[in-house]
Design a protein around this motif. Sequence first.
Motif, PDB file in Angstrom:
ATOM      1  N   GLU A  15     137.620  51.015  66.870  1.00 35.61           N
ATOM      2  CA  GLU A  15     137.709  52.591  66.984  1.00 35.61           C
ATOM      3  C   GLU A  15     136.227  53.194  67.449  1.00 35.61           C
ATOM      4  O   GLU A  15     136.273  54.251  67.949  1.00 35.61           O
ATOM      5  CB  GLU A  15     138.312  53.489  66.014  1.00 35.61           C
ATOM      6  N   HIS A  16     135.496  52.599  67.089  1.00 38.27           N
ATOM      7  CA  HIS A  16     133.982  53.006  67.235  1.00 38.27           C
ATOM      8  C   HIS A  16     133.110  52.164  67.971  1.00 38.27           C
ATOM      9  O   HIS A  16     131.796  52.379  67.930  1.00 38.27           O
ATOM     10  CB  HIS A  16     133.424  53.060  65.569  1.00 38.27           C
ATOM     11  N   GLN A  17     133.612  51.372  68.916  1.00 40.76           N
ATOM     12  CA  GLN A  17     132.904  50.427  69.663  1.00 40.76           C
ATOM     13  C   GLN A  17     132.057  51.086  70.802  1.00 40.76           C
ATOM     14  O   GLN A  17     131.027  50.423  71.253  1.00 40.76           O
ATOM     15  CB  GLN A  17     133.578  49.264  70.121  1.00 40.76           C
ATOM     16  N   ASP A  18     132.394  52.351  71.025  1.00 41.72           N
ATOM     17  CA  ASP A  18     131.615  53.134  72.229  1.00 41.72           C
ATOM     18  C   ASP A  18     130.436  53.632  71.607  1.00 41.72           C
ATOM     19  O   ASP A  18     129.586  54.046  72.351  1.00 41.72           O
ATOM     20  CB  ASP A  18     132.441  54.404  72.553  1.00 41.72           C
ATOM     21  N   GLN A  19     130.306  53.488  70.288  1.00 47.19           N
ATOM     22  CA  GLN A  19     128.942  53.876  69.687  1.00 47.19           C
ATOM     23  C   GLN A  19     127.987  52.797  69.373  1.00 47.19           C
ATOM     24  O   GLN A  19     126.764  53.121  69.102  1.00 47.19           O
ATOM     25  CB  GLN A  19     129.208  54.797  68.197  1.00 47.19           C
ATOM     26  N   GLY A  20     128.224  51.573  69.641  1.00 48.49           N
ATOM     27  CA  GLY A  20     127.499  50.409  69.410  1.00 48.49           C
ATOM     28  C   GLY A  20     128.248  49.090  69.368  1.00 48.49           C
ATOM     29  O   GLY A  20     129.483  49.165  68.916  1.00 48.49           O
ATOM     30  N   LYS A  21     127.864  48.022  69.542  1.00 47.86           N
ATOM     31  CA  LYS A  21     128.525  46.878  69.646  1.00 47.86           C
ATOM     32  C   LYS A  21     127.729  45.609  68.605  1.00 47.86           C
ATOM     33  O   LYS A  21     127.751  44.497  68.960  1.00 47.86           O
ATOM     34  CB  LYS A  21     128.543  46.142  70.951  1.00 47.86           C
ATOM     35  N   PHE A  79     117.840  42.218  55.501  1.00 44.31           N
ATOM     36  CA  PHE A  79     118.624  43.195  56.286  1.00 44.31           C
ATOM     37  C   PHE A  79     118.145  44.355  57.015  1.00 44.31           C
ATOM     38  O   PHE A  79     118.640  44.911  57.675  1.00 44.31           O
ATOM     39  CB  PHE A  79     119.599  43.760  54.834  1.00 44.31           C
ATOM     40  N   GLN A  80     117.144  44.763  56.318  1.00 42.20           N
ATOM     41  CA  GLN A  80     116.359  45.860  57.063  1.00 42.20           C
ATOM     42  C   GLN A  80     115.827  45.270  58.316  1.00 42.20           C
ATOM     43  O   GLN A  80     115.766  46.207  59.372  1.00 42.20           O
ATOM     44  CB  GLN A  80     115.056  46.450  55.994  1.00 42.20           C
ATOM     45  N   ALA A  81     115.352  44.358  58.605  1.00 37.77           N
ATOM     46  CA  ALA A  81     114.961  43.832  59.728  1.00 37.77           C
ATOM     47  C   ALA A  81     116.207  43.459  60.765  1.00 37.77           C
ATOM     48  O   ALA A  81     115.746  43.686  61.989  1.00 37.77           O
ATOM     49  CB  ALA A  81     114.223  42.390  59.424  1.00 37.77           C
ATOM     50  N   ALA A  82     117.339  43.321  60.214  1.00 33.08           N
ATOM     51  CA  ALA A  82     118.417  43.311  61.194  1.00 33.08           C
ATOM     52  C   ALA A  82     119.116  44.498  61.421  1.00 33.08           C
ATOM     53  O   ALA A  82     119.739  44.546  62.870  1.00 33.08           O
ATOM     54  CB  ALA A  82     119.335  42.452  60.537  1.00 33.08           C
ATOM     55  N   LEU A  83     118.931  45.602  60.748  1.00 31.89           N
ATOM     56  CA  LEU A  83     119.507  46.790  61.114  1.00 31.89           C
ATOM     57  C   LEU A  83     118.995  47.467  62.482  1.00 31.89           C
ATOM     58  O   LEU A  83     117.620  47.624  62.508  1.00 31.89           O
ATOM     59  CB  LEU A  83     119.463  47.902  59.815  1.00 31.89           C
ATOM     60  N   ARG A  84     119.865  47.841  63.468  1.00 32.15           N
ATOM     61  CA  ARG A  84     119.305  48.510  64.562  1.00 32.15           C
ATOM     62  C   ARG A  84     120.144  49.653  64.938  1.00 32.15           C
ATOM     63  O   ARG A  84     121.075  50.201  64.185  1.00 32.15           O
ATOM     64  CB  ARG A  84     119.968  47.346  65.980  1.00 32.15           C
ATOM     65  N   ASP A  85     119.670  50.585  65.906  1.00 31.89           N
ATOM     66  CA  ASP A  85     120.078  51.783  66.297  1.00 31.89           C
ATOM     67  C   ASP A  85     121.632  51.584  66.589  1.00 31.89           C
ATOM     68  O   ASP A  85     122.398  52.431  66.502  1.00 31.89           O
ATOM     69  CB  ASP A  85     119.356  52.356  67.574  1.00 31.89           C
ATOM     70  N   ASP A  86     122.037  50.461  67.322  1.00 29.95           N
ATOM     71  CA  ASP A  86     123.380  50.092  67.815  1.00 29.95           C
ATOM     72  C   ASP A  86     124.362  49.752  66.800  1.00 29.95           C
ATOM     73  O   ASP A  86     125.350  48.894  67.157  1.00 29.95           O
ATOM     74  CB  ASP A  86     123.443  49.644  69.198  1.00 29.95           C
ATOM     75  N   THR A  87     123.788  49.462  65.471  1.00 31.91           N
ATOM     76  CA  THR A  87     124.729  48.879  64.380  1.00 31.91           C
ATOM     77  C   THR A  87     125.646  49.846  63.944  1.00 31.91           C
ATOM     78  O   THR A  87     125.112  50.946  63.595  1.00 31.91           O
ATOM     79  CB  THR A  87     123.899  48.419  63.203  1.00 31.91           C
ATOM     80  N   ILE A  88     126.944  49.450  64.046  1.00 36.11           N
ATOM     81  CA  ILE A  88     128.028  50.332  63.580  1.00 36.11           C
ATOM     82  C   ILE A  88     128.642  50.145  62.385  1.00 36.11           C
ATOM     83  O   ILE A  88     129.511  51.055  61.839  1.00 36.11           O
ATOM     84  CB  ILE A  88     129.182  50.456  64.762  1.00 36.11           C
ATOM     85  N   LEU A  89     128.431  48.989  61.719  1.00 34.00           N
ATOM     86  CA  LEU A  89     129.088  48.431  60.516  1.00 34.00           C
ATOM     87  C   LEU A  89     128.492  47.266  59.859  1.00 34.00           C
ATOM     88  O   LEU A  89     127.931  46.463  60.370  1.00 34.00           O
ATOM     89  CB  LEU A  89     130.529  48.216  60.645  1.00 34.00           C
ATOM     90  N   VAL A  90     128.170  47.612  58.632  1.00 39.14           N
ATOM     91  CA  VAL A  90     127.622  46.490  57.690  1.00 39.14           C
ATOM     92  C   VAL A  90     128.699  46.020  56.664  1.00 39.14           C
ATOM     93  O   VAL A  90     129.334  46.933  56.115  1.00 39.14           O
ATOM     94  CB  VAL A  90     126.458  46.916  57.037  1.00 39.14           C
ATOM     95  N   SER A  91     128.807  44.741  56.607  1.00 37.80           N
ATOM     96  CA  SER A  91     129.831  44.143  55.551  1.00 37.80           C
ATOM     97  C   SER A  91     129.319  43.249  54.744  1.00 37.80           C
ATOM     98  O   SER A  91     128.893  42.336  55.101  1.00 37.80           O
ATOM     99  CB  SER A  91     131.040  43.532  56.347  1.00 37.80           C
ATOM    100  N   MET A  92     129.373  43.466  53.485  1.00 40.72           N
ATOM    101  CA  MET A  92     128.718  42.694  52.323  1.00 40.72           C
ATOM    102  C   MET A  92     129.460  42.546  51.277  1.00 40.72           C
ATOM    103  O   MET A  92     130.029  43.574  50.770  1.00 40.72           O
ATOM    104  CB  MET A  92     127.245  43.141  51.700  1.00 40.72           C
ATOM    105  N   MET A  93     129.941  41.265  50.630  1.00 37.23           N
ATOM    106  CA  MET A  93     130.683  41.336  49.437  1.00 37.23           C
ATOM    107  C   MET A  93     129.749  41.649  48.155  1.00 37.23           C
ATOM    108  O   MET A  93     128.558  41.715  48.199  1.00 37.23           O
ATOM    109  CB  MET A  93     131.107  39.804  49.109  1.00 37.23           C
ATOM    110  N   ALA A  94     130.515  42.237  47.124  1.00 41.84           N
ATOM    111  CA  ALA A  94     129.918  42.642  45.934  1.00 41.84           C
ATOM    112  C   ALA A  94     129.251  41.357  45.534  1.00 41.84           C
ATOM    113  O   ALA A  94     128.099  41.277  44.807  1.00 41.84           O
ATOM    114  CB  ALA A  94     130.579  43.576  45.438  1.00 41.84           C
ATOM    115  N   ALA A  95     130.300  40.386  45.134  1.00 38.26           N
ATOM    116  CA  ALA A  95     129.867  39.156  44.411  1.00 38.26           C
ATOM    117  C   ALA A  95     130.443  37.974  45.152  1.00 38.26           C
ATOM    118  O   ALA A  95     131.627  38.101  45.522  1.00 38.26           O
ATOM    119  CB  ALA A  95     130.035  39.307  43.044  1.00 38.26           C
ATOM    120  N   ASN A  96     129.576  36.990  45.234  1.00 39.16           N
ATOM    121  CA  ASN A  96     130.149  35.611  45.972  1.00 39.16           C
ATOM    122  C   ASN A  96     131.208  34.973  45.209  1.00 39.16           C
ATOM    123  O   ASN A  96     131.033  34.929  44.014  1.00 39.16           O
ATOM    124  CB  ASN A  96     128.847  34.695  46.375  1.00 39.16           C
ATOM    125  N   ASN A  97     132.258  34.681  45.871  1.00 42.99           N
ATOM    126  CA  ASN A  97     133.538  33.911  45.134  1.00 42.99           C
ATOM    127  C   ASN A  97     133.093  32.327  44.511  1.00 42.99           C
ATOM    128  O   ASN A  97     133.930  31.680  43.998  1.00 42.99           O
ATOM    129  CB  ASN A  97     134.570  33.999  46.048  1.00 42.99           C
TER     130      ASN A  97
END
Length: 370
Positions: free
Chosen positions: A83-89, A131-149
Amino acid sequence: MIYLDNAATTKISSKAMAAMMEIMQNHYGNPSSIHGLGRDARKYLRQSRESIAKQLEVSTDQIIFTSGGTEANNLALFSYILEHQDQGKHLITSAIEHHSVLEVFHRLEQEYAFEVTYLEPRDGQLAIDDFQAALRDDTILVSMMAANNETGALLPIAQIGKILQEHPAAFHVDAVQWMGKRPFYPKELGVDFATASAHKFHGPKGVGFLYTSQPKLKSLILGGTQENKYRAGTENLPAIVGMATALEESLENWEYKEEHIRNLRQTLVASLPASVTVNEAKDQLPHVLSLVVPQVSKDSLLLQLDLAGIAVSGGSACTAGTLEPSHVIAACYPDHPERNNHSIRISFSDDTSLDDVTTFTQTLKKIIGG
């Protein structure tokens, strides 16, 4: 049977089971029906939503019931991203996520031309500066698990949430391994989506929920107006009531339960043969322990432990039976490829006893010597 595979699933609690039986026997109406039995069922659906929302300190309209964590992850990610791909890919996740997250991103790359940055852990831990180095202006979502399974490693979701307060990207957290073990407050953490599965905290299988702060999501399951039009289909009321009951029960005296589990973990590690090492991260949920047993392959070890009446696993239950190595262990320890064929997972719950741990370590010593 000594059960040490609680990261795969937990035993349903007696209280949750009794609540489910009560619903199945005496409150069996369809919550969408307008007659008396339907209104009665709808009351229990509402009470369950209120109970879960209270535990998370969120609004009831922000809780969507699903069939589990996998569906909840798919619903949040596909719905929001497309739904938000027009804001960044551009998207960011980690290389140690559950397959229900990773496979969504793989499809988004292959079929919708999204660019995904998969952050690699360092010695089992995710570095916030990566993470900070990877974050960009066209980043529209970040997904991180709370604890690894598979390792129990805690990802820096609080730090990520704080950083994203100054960025328009949405924040999705797979909280399946965390939920029910410690309190989880999405608003405090700056989380837009959080997912949970009941069978990880002594509830029934086949039910979970999605927390969402986003007012508009597109349903992936069409056919009805249930769950605020986010998830069509008659709600599994007995399972939902069981889940709400189990979550409330699991979070009662959670600090005492965690201390019990921490003591079990420390006892187990102290009793290991010298040749066995721990796949350890700096910050960990104590409920999950990953061991490296160099003398024997994990498949052989799992079989021998099973024959001795001890249930453990080689990693995620979702990949059990496959010949593929663990993507988590491979990503966490790229300089030690031998670990993948020799790592097993021990996972505790508040039902685990000291006798269980003692029997496991004694049996392990008999199998490998030492």
